[in-house]
Write an enzyme that holds these catalytic residues in place. Sequence first.
Site, short mmCIF file in Angstrom:
data_model
loop_
_atom_site.label_atom_id
_atom_site.label_comp_id
_atom_site.label_asym_id
_atom_site.label_seq_id
_atom_site.Cartn_x
_atom_site.Cartn_y
_atom_site.Cartn_z
CE LYS A 38 -0.45 0.42 5.33
NZ LYS A 38 -1.41 0.11 6.36
CE1 TYR A 264 10.65 32.71 1.38
CE2 TYR A 264 11.04 30.43 1.32
CZ TYR A 264 10.66 31.33 0.77
OH TYR A 264 9.65 31.60 -0.74
#
EC number: 5.1.1.1
Length: 369
Positions: A38, A264
């Site tokens: 999965k 940032y």
Amino acid sequence: MANIGETTLEIDLSALEHNYRYLKSKISDSTKFLGVVKAFAYGSDMVAVAKKLESLGTDYLAVAYVKEGVLLRESGIKTPILVLHPQPMNFELLIYYHLEPSMYSPRILKRFLETAERLQTTDYPVHIKFNTGLNRLGFWENDVEYIMQHLEGKTAIKIVSIFSHLAASEDSKEKAFSLNQIECFTKIAKSLDQLLGYKPFRHMLNTSGILNYPEAQFEMVRSGIGLYGYGNSAAIDAQLKPVANLKTVVSQLHKIEPNESVGYNRAFTSDGYKTTATLPIGHADGIGRQYGNMKGSVSINGKPAPIIGNVCMDMIMVDVTGIECKEGDEVLVFGASSSAEQFAASAKTISYEILTAISSRVKRVLIDP
């Protein structure tokens, strides 16, 4: 060090084979093995991994959702596929592609039985999930008679297995809880067998369960994270090989003076003369912002380079002061020599999360010697 040119996730199928054979060595020859693929095979390449496992002889594969199983069938996978969390809107598709659903609640059982009868199936294989303590999905112990009442006189579906899931199989402090789950599941299986008149095969163990509770392997075991190289303990990790190796390159080097900031919000301010490297990988690639500001490091020419400042969408910056490197050099984010478990632990999370987070825009390269 070789120049890979761009951010790349190498998927080492020989490592997958090694892990498969190691896990198989821990169970009886007669015990079936289910490989969990999965979430794009834990962030790698679901089709490539499934094909490799099929070639190795795995008895079952498991996915979370129907669309994952459809992709495997359309890619030529013939091995039985268990869908762990199917939804009613996809039941017709599931049957069309010969996928095998988990029946985990009265609603799901009722709706799937209605669909199977409408499509006039006979003995369509289903797997009954029982909740023995994880409290996530599954019927309760006292639902056995309810299940039988709904199946009485019905031929559209057939229970081929019953299963459950250990909640803390890797935690030795929770051994009593795990043993209680195993006892509960055994009791449920015995009760259902008597009412059915035949014995569906049973499975309960995940990777850690295979290693810690081999006496409860029943007729099949399931492995997810272990196939990809992680065993939830340092001792087992040493026996396994990471399948995924996330690599990138040095895009640019910068010389930083004292009190200069990086990135940032000026999240990093240099306390001296530094050299930084900017790498073309960021939170859009799966490296979340929790890894910034000295949480998490990469390896450049065999030396750790901590992530500094905030992780950007497409870039991270690392401190390479004292590391011999140049623009274009290869960078290992995690892999064989610096595991995803170690990388994840730096931000207080787990290997599962970082592995499955690697986005589809990262180039996948298969290694299958």
